[in-house]
Write a protein that holds these residues in place. Structure first.
Motif, short mmCIF file in Angstrom:
data_model
loop_
_atom_site.label_atom_id
_atom_site.label_comp_id
_atom_site.label_asym_id
_atom_site.label_seq_id
_atom_site.Cartn_x
_atom_site.Cartn_y
_atom_site.Cartn_z
N LEU A 1 0.93 -0.92 0.26
CA LEU A 1 0.05 -0.17 -0.58
C LEU A 1 1.07 1.71 -0.57
CD1 LEU A 1 -3.47 0.40 0.34
CD2 LEU A 1 -2.68 0.96 2.77
N LEU A 2 1.91 1.69 0.77
CA LEU A 2 3.12 2.79 0.81
C LEU A 2 3.24 2.20 -0.32
CD1 LEU A 2 4.28 2.77 4.49
CD2 LEU A 2 2.37 3.64 3.66
N ARG A 3 3.95 1.30 -0.59
CA ARG A 3 5.22 1.72 -2.14
C ARG A 3 3.85 2.44 -3.65
NH1 ARG A 3 7.81 -4.87 -1.89
NH2 ARG A 3 9.88 -3.96 -0.56
N ALA A 4 2.62 1.89 -3.25
CA ALA A 4 1.78 2.21 -4.81
C ALA A 4 2.35 4.05 -4.49
CB ALA A 4 0.55 1.28 -4.24
N ILE A 5 1.94 4.16 -3.32
CA ILE A 5 2.15 5.79 -3.38
C ILE A 5 2.89 5.85 -3.81
CG2 ILE A 5 1.87 7.25 -1.75
CD1 ILE A 5 0.74 6.61 0.30
N VAL A 6 4.41 5.64 -4.20
CA VAL A 6 6.08 6.45 -4.53
C VAL A 6 6.20 5.51 -5.78
CG1 VAL A 6 6.70 6.85 -2.06
CG2 VAL A 6 7.03 5.11 -3.41
N GLY A 7 4.90 4.89 -6.75
CA GLY A 7 5.24 4.22 -7.61
C GLY A 7 6.16 3.68 -8.07
N GLY A 8 6.43 2.48 -6.59
CA GLY A 8 6.86 1.52 -6.36
C GLY A 8 6.20 -0.07 -6.93
N VAL A 9 5.23 -0.07 -7.20
CA VAL A 9 4.18 -1.94 -7.50
C VAL A 9 4.35 -1.44 -8.98
CG1 VAL A 9 1.68 -2.38 -7.34
CG2 VAL A 9 3.55 -1.74 -5.20
N PRO A 10 4.40 -2.85 -9.16
CA PRO A 10 4.34 -2.75 -10.60
C PRO A 10 3.16 -3.60 -11.92
CG PRO A 10 5.41 -4.46 -10.20
CD PRO A 10 5.65 -4.08 -9.23
N ARG A 11 2.31 -3.33 -11.05
CA ARG A 11 0.85 -3.93 -11.60
C ARG A 11 -0.02 -3.60 -10.76
NH1 ARG A 11 0.84 -10.29 -11.40
NH2 ARG A 11 -1.50 -9.23 -12.30
N VAL A 12 -0.71 -2.53 -11.72
CA VAL A 12 -1.45 -1.57 -10.71
C VAL A 12 -2.63 -1.29 -11.29
CG1 VAL A 12 -2.17 0.41 -9.59
CG2 VAL A 12 0.14 0.45 -9.47
N SER A 13 -4.26 -1.83 -11.26
CA SER A 13 -5.51 -1.32 -12.11
C SER A 13 -5.99 -0.54 -10.99
CB SER A 13 -6.04 -2.53 -12.63
OG SER A 13 -6.74 -3.08 -11.71
N GLY A 14 -7.13 0.45 -11.66
CA GLY A 14 -7.83 1.45 -10.94
C GLY A 14 -6.83 2.60 -10.67
N ARG A 15 -7.29 3.57 -9.89
CA ARG A 15 -6.25 4.55 -9.65
C ARG A 15 -5.72 4.54 -8.50
NH1 ARG A 15 -6.62 9.25 -12.84
NH2 ARG A 15 -6.03 11.65 -11.34
N VAL A 16 -4.61 5.52 -8.24
CA VAL A 16 -3.48 5.88 -6.92
C VAL A 16 -3.17 7.12 -7.33
CG1 VAL A 16 -1.45 5.53 -5.79
CG2 VAL A 16 -2.81 3.78 -6.53
N SER A 17 -4.57 8.25 -6.52
CA SER A 17 -3.11 9.08 -7.28
C SER A 17 -2.61 10.24 -6.09
CB SER A 17 -4.50 10.17 -7.81
OG SER A 17 -5.24 10.24 -6.67
N VAL A 18 -1.89 11.58 -6.03
CA VAL A 18 -0.85 12.05 -4.88
C VAL A 18 -1.45 13.13 -5.32
CG1 VAL A 18 0.67 12.82 -3.05
CG2 VAL A 18 0.30 10.62 -4.11
N ARG A 19 -2.10 14.46 -4.75
CA ARG A 19 -2.70 15.40 -5.49
C ARG A 19 -2.99 15.58 -6.49
NH1 ARG A 19 2.41 18.86 -2.54
NH2 ARG A 19 1.41 19.47 -0.21
N GLY A 20 -3.48 14.95 -6.77
CA GLY A 20 -4.60 14.49 -7.56
C GLY A 20 -4.49 14.04 -8.78
N ARG A 21 -2.88 14.42 -8.93
CA ARG A 21 -1.97 13.04 -10.44
C ARG A 21 -2.18 11.53 -9.89
NH1 ARG A 21 2.40 18.21 -10.44
NH2 ARG A 21 1.92 19.58 -11.24
N LEU A 22 -2.20 11.04 -11.06
CA LEU A 22 -2.02 10.00 -11.13
C LEU A 22 0.02 9.08 -10.89
CD1 LEU A 22 -3.80 7.51 -11.64
CD2 LEU A 22 -2.71 7.38 -14.16
N VAL A 23 -0.54 8.39 -10.28
CA VAL A 23 0.83 7.40 -9.51
C VAL A 23 2.07 7.05 -11.01
CG1 VAL A 23 2.64 6.36 -8.08
CG2 VAL A 23 0.88 8.30 -7.38
N ARG A 24 2.53 7.30 -11.03
CA ARG A 24 3.24 6.27 -12.14
C ARG A 24 4.21 5.92 -11.56
NH1 ARG A 24 -0.53 7.18 -16.92
NH2 ARG A 24 -0.66 9.33 -16.45
#
Length: 297
Positions: A51-74
């Motif tokens: 869960l934490l890694r997804a916030i910093v772009g450290g998870v390679p497989r993501v479906s759905g959306r994770v965003s920080v300040r409205g910007r999609l995490v890449r």
């Protein structure tokens, strides 16, 4: 969503997260507001670190959306986010001093330089002083105690002045005083406006004292004030085990019910053993058949 006033900082929208194999977390809907202080709890392998890694772009497989300040995490670093890893994941033989480790946090989003400016060195010294480890800048990181090492990586995460600080098991492997010092330091940072999210296995000594907790086990099981969501039902679903929750004088205590059953089983076994031992001892003192005879002459 937390009840703490603030704008939305992090948002998971039906996010499924994973690596090479099966997904680790499924259908996560979660919002973290600015100024929050949040604990993530759950058993080993539940997806807390993911869960934490997804916030910093450290998870390679993501479906759905994770965003920080409205910007999609890449893939790659997320601006404005500091990361403190688990101490056990760090290579302590890496040839780096305390100052060099802290400066790595300053250079994470910038081109690497072989030397630091005078202003950067002064900023590091001020931060080390604030964290109670002034004078250790030239020491190798492996020469430090566990508490000092944790503070070094906290300094590395803070040097870039992030709006959001993520900590993976920050109190693991440290003594009680160091744990309390770290939590008080994080509380001070939070009062100054920094959003803090940490993972922990320590329900009683860490999570129960936080204003907001998220229970995960492949899904988000529940979130809220631990006074409200720390119930036997919620924690049972989170940990897949029977837990006892005791509330007394405003304090919440969580205990595993299994050791109580194990203790009773051991005591019952011990009583059976003692009974059999006494019967054997009584028989051993009587050498005549059926316990009847004239005895020695």
């Amino acid at each position: 969503m937390t009840e703490i006033a603030g704008r939305e900082l992090v948002r998971f929208d039906r996010a499924t997260l994973g690596y090479d194999g099966a997904p680790v977390l499924l259908d996560v809907d979660l919002t973290i507001d600015e100024g929050s202080f949040v604990g993530i709890v759950g058993p080993s392998g539940a997806g807390k670190t993911t869960l934490l890694r997804a916030i910093v772009g450290g998870v390679p497989r993501v479906s759905g959306r994770v965003s920080v300040r409205g910007r999609l995490v890449r893939d790659g670093p997320t601006a404005g986010v500091g990361w403190v890893p688990q101490l056990e994941t760090v290579d302590w033989n890496f040839p780096a001093t305390v100052r060099e480790v802290v400066l790595m946090g300053n250079w994470s989003g910038r081109p690497w330089r072989a030397w630091a400016t005078a202003a950067e060195r002064q900023a590091v010294d001020r931060l080390l002083d604030r964290l109670g480890i002034a004078g250790l800048g030239r020491r190798h990181i492996r020469e430090l105690s566990g508490g000092q090492q944790q503070r070094v990586f906290l300094a590395r995460a803070m040097i870039g002045e992030p709006a959001l600080l993520l900590l993976d098991e920050p109190t693991s492997g440290v003594d009680l005083k160091t744990r309390d010092d770290i939590l008080h330091l994080l509380a001070d940072l939070n009062r100054e406006g920094m959003t803090i999210v940490l993972t922990t296995h320590e329900l009683n000594t860490v999570a129960a004292h936080l204003p907001w907790v998220v229970c995960v086990n492949r899904y988000v099981i529940a979130e809220g004030d631990p006074d409200e969501i720390f119930t036997a039902a919620v924690l049972g679903r989170t940990y897949g085990a029977e837990l006892r929750v005791v509330r007394q004088d405003g304090v919440v205590l969580v205990a595993d019910a299994a050791p109580h059953r194990l203790r009773e089983a051991i005591r019952h076994r011990h009583e059976d053993f003692e009974h059999a031992h006494h019967e054997h001892a009584d028989a051993a003192h009587d050498h005549t058949p059926n316990g009847v005879g004239e005895g020695p002459r």
